[in-house]
Design a protein around this motif. Structure first.
Motif, PDB file in Angstrom:
ATOM      1  N   GLU A  84       8.515  -1.079 -26.518  1.00  0.00           N
ATOM      2  CA  GLU A  84       7.906  -2.382 -26.048  1.00  0.00           C
ATOM      3  C   GLU A  84       6.379  -2.002 -25.731  1.00  0.00           C
ATOM      4  O   GLU A  84       6.072  -0.833 -25.502  1.00  0.00           O
ATOM      5  CB  GLU A  84       8.483  -2.938 -24.863  1.00  0.00           C
ATOM      6  N   GLU A  85       5.600  -2.989 -25.755  1.00  0.00           N
ATOM      7  CA  GLU A  85       3.967  -2.740 -25.696  1.00  0.00           C
ATOM      8  C   GLU A  85       3.470  -4.154 -24.817  1.00  0.00           C
ATOM      9  O   GLU A  85       3.954  -5.195 -25.239  1.00  0.00           O
ATOM     10  CB  GLU A  85       3.438  -2.716 -27.052  1.00  0.00           C
ATOM     11  N   MET A  86       2.775  -3.597 -23.722  1.00  0.00           N
ATOM     12  CA  MET A  86       2.153  -4.978 -23.073  1.00  0.00           C
ATOM     13  C   MET A  86       0.669  -4.739 -23.194  1.00  0.00           C
ATOM     14  O   MET A  86      -0.023  -3.698 -23.310  1.00  0.00           O
ATOM     15  CB  MET A  86       2.454  -4.556 -21.547  1.00  0.00           C
ATOM     16  N   VAL A  87       0.284  -5.929 -23.595  1.00  0.00           N
ATOM     17  CA  VAL A  87      -1.020  -6.091 -23.912  1.00  0.00           C
ATOM     18  C   VAL A  87      -1.732  -7.254 -23.298  1.00  0.00           C
ATOM     19  O   VAL A  87      -1.057  -8.164 -22.985  1.00  0.00           O
ATOM     20  CB  VAL A  87      -1.398  -6.253 -25.581  1.00  0.00           C
ATOM     21  N   ASP A  88      -2.985  -7.131 -22.930  1.00  0.00           N
ATOM     22  CA  ASP A  88      -3.617  -8.067 -22.366  1.00  0.00           C
ATOM     23  C   ASP A  88      -5.092  -8.188 -22.706  1.00  0.00           C
ATOM     24  O   ASP A  88      -5.731  -7.402 -23.288  1.00  0.00           O
ATOM     25  CB  ASP A  88      -3.809  -7.911 -20.513  1.00  0.00           C
ATOM     26  N   THR A  89      -5.808  -9.502 -22.186  1.00  0.00           N
ATOM     27  CA  THR A  89      -6.954  -9.855 -22.475  1.00  0.00           C
ATOM     28  C   THR A  89      -7.588 -10.786 -21.623  1.00  0.00           C
ATOM     29  O   THR A  89      -6.969 -11.594 -20.961  1.00  0.00           O
ATOM     30  CB  THR A  89      -6.918 -10.621 -23.967  1.00  0.00           C
ATOM     31  N   PHE A  94     -17.812 -19.145 -16.530  1.00  0.00           N
ATOM     32  CA  PHE A  94     -18.664 -19.163 -15.508  1.00  0.00           C
ATOM     33  C   PHE A  94     -18.278 -19.420 -14.177  1.00  0.00           C
ATOM     34  O   PHE A  94     -18.623 -18.531 -13.333  1.00  0.00           O
ATOM     35  CB  PHE A  94     -19.556 -20.568 -15.941  1.00  0.00           C
ATOM     36  N   PHE A  95     -17.115 -20.015 -13.999  1.00  0.00           N
ATOM     37  CA  PHE A  95     -16.735 -20.147 -12.540  1.00  0.00           C
ATOM     38  C   PHE A  95     -15.434 -19.143 -12.256  1.00  0.00           C
ATOM     39  O   PHE A  95     -15.236 -18.821 -11.179  1.00  0.00           O
ATOM     40  CB  PHE A  95     -15.940 -21.657 -12.608  1.00  0.00           C
ATOM     41  N   SER A  96     -14.715 -19.128 -13.482  1.00  0.00           N
ATOM     42  CA  SER A  96     -13.655 -18.103 -13.103  1.00  0.00           C
ATOM     43  C   SER A  96     -13.147 -17.587 -14.504  1.00  0.00           C
ATOM     44  O   SER A  96     -13.743 -18.052 -15.631  1.00  0.00           O
ATOM     45  CB  SER A  96     -12.116 -18.943 -12.662  1.00  0.00           C
ATOM     46  N   ASP A  97     -12.400 -16.529 -14.571  1.00  0.00           N
ATOM     47  CA  ASP A  97     -11.979 -15.796 -15.816  1.00  0.00           C
ATOM     48  C   ASP A  97     -10.513 -16.021 -16.128  1.00  0.00           C
ATOM     49  O   ASP A  97      -9.682 -16.451 -15.328  1.00  0.00           O
ATOM     50  CB  ASP A  97     -11.856 -14.212 -15.451  1.00  0.00           C
ATOM     51  N   ASP A  98     -10.195 -16.192 -17.512  1.00  0.00           N
ATOM     52  CA  ASP A  98      -9.051 -16.568 -17.801  1.00  0.00           C
ATOM     53  C   ASP A  98      -8.195 -15.110 -18.311  1.00  0.00           C
ATOM     54  O   ASP A  98      -9.065 -14.257 -19.185  1.00  0.00           O
ATOM     55  CB  ASP A  98      -8.941 -17.515 -18.889  1.00  0.00           C
ATOM     56  N   GLU A  99      -7.040 -15.036 -18.155  1.00  0.00           N
ATOM     57  CA  GLU A  99      -6.452 -13.573 -18.538  1.00  0.00           C
ATOM     58  C   GLU A  99      -5.121 -14.208 -19.113  1.00  0.00           C
ATOM     59  O   GLU A  99      -4.355 -14.913 -18.628  1.00  0.00           O
ATOM     60  CB  GLU A  99      -5.933 -12.779 -17.098  1.00  0.00           C
ATOM     61  N   LEU A 100      -4.685 -13.241 -20.048  1.00  0.00           N
ATOM     62  CA  LEU A 100      -3.324 -13.367 -20.748  1.00  0.00           C
ATOM     63  C   LEU A 100      -2.711 -12.010 -20.796  1.00  0.00           C
ATOM     64  O   LEU A 100      -3.522 -11.080 -21.322  1.00  0.00           O
ATOM     65  CB  LEU A 100      -3.576 -13.892 -22.142  1.00  0.00           C
ATOM     66  N   VAL A 101      -1.569 -11.988 -20.516  1.00  0.00           N
ATOM     67  CA  VAL A 101      -0.775 -10.550 -20.531  1.00  0.00           C
ATOM     68  C   VAL A 101       0.676 -10.993 -21.197  1.00  0.00           C
ATOM     69  O   VAL A 101       1.205 -11.748 -20.893  1.00  0.00           O
ATOM     70  CB  VAL A 101      -0.556  -9.801 -19.255  1.00  0.00           C
ATOM     71  N   ARG A 102       0.954 -10.400 -22.490  1.00  0.00           N
ATOM     72  CA  ARG A 102       2.103 -10.474 -23.017  1.00  0.00           C
ATOM     73  C   ARG A 102       2.697  -8.908 -23.378  1.00  0.00           C
ATOM     74  O   ARG A 102       2.236  -7.955 -23.574  1.00  0.00           O
ATOM     75  CB  ARG A 102       1.931 -11.158 -24.504  1.00  0.00           C
ATOM     76  N   ILE A 103       4.151  -9.323 -23.339  1.00  0.00           N
ATOM     77  CA  ILE A 103       4.834  -7.995 -23.613  1.00  0.00           C
ATOM     78  C   ILE A 103       5.712  -8.275 -25.064  1.00  0.00           C
ATOM     79  O   ILE A 103       6.357  -9.335 -25.263  1.00  0.00           O
ATOM     80  CB  ILE A 103       6.028  -7.848 -22.429  1.00  0.00           C
TER      81      ILE A 103
END
Length: 216
Positions: A84-89, A94-103
């Protein structure tokens, strides 16, 4: 009537001669019977005591049919690795950061493809069988189970291109980690062991098996 001074000899009765001839014939027949019995006993003794030597050739020949059957196996798995592998980006805003983490989950199968065996990969030298197997490789490149893929954390919206980028990162990370020298060596050892047992089961006693190195 005058008496004869000299008494005439009375001849032997005929039946006495017949009896003498019968006794002689009986003895002769008995002698022949005894001789036949003795000869028969000697013949039986010789037959039972004589061993018939038969030279049996125990050499087993490798046939083209057997080679074709082993090549027809196709892909042969010798090691299965679940990973299994967990990756994120993160996408800066400008106001906030978006984040995505998937397994991502996947099963990598290491083995050999008998369709890639080179000519002469198996040959018989006297009473020995010499085997040179194709190199260990990843049998299925689509090893990630996308149905099990899940987002561990997500903020903001993400495009299909963003998801594809994460998939590629997970794919290469899993591939590089699982195709380690240790795992490849383990698959090679299993291949040698299983082919050795297969050929021994086929009746060959002296078997030498090795796996070709993967030059990639």
């Amino acid at each position: 009537m005058k008496k004869m001074d000299n008494q005439q000899k009375i001849p032997q009765p005929r039946k006495n001669r017949v009896r003498q001839i019968s006794e002689w014939l009986l003895l002769t027949i008995l002698a022949v019977v005894v001789l036949v019995i003795i000869l028969a006993a000697v013949a039986v003794y010789k037959v039972t005591q004589t061993s018939v030597g038969v030279d049996v050739d125990n050499k087993i020949e490798l046939t083209p049919t057997q080679i074709t059957a082993m090549e027809a196996i196709g892909e042969w798995e010798f090691l299965s690795i679940s990973d299994e592998e967990m990756v994120d980006t993160v996408r800066r805003g400008f106001f906030s950061d978006d984040e995505l983490v998937r397994i991502y989950y996947g099963t990598l199968r290491l083995g050999i493809n008998m369709q890639k065996a080179t000519p002469g990969w198996i040959e018989q030298q006297g009473d020995s069988i010499i085997v040179k197997l194709p190199p260990i490789e990843l049998l299925d490149n689509d090893f990630i189970d996308e149905a099990r893929t899940q987002s561990f954390f997500q903020s903001g919206s993400w495009s299909e291109k963003d998801l594809a980028t994460l998939y590629k990162r997970a794919y290469y990370n899993m591939r590089n980690r699982c195709l380690s020298p240790e795992n490849i060596q383990s698959a090679e050892d299993n291949a040698v062991t299983q082919f050795y047992k297969l050929l021994r089961t086929m009746g060959f006693q002296n078997v030498s098996v090795r796996v070709s190195p993967n030059e990639k």
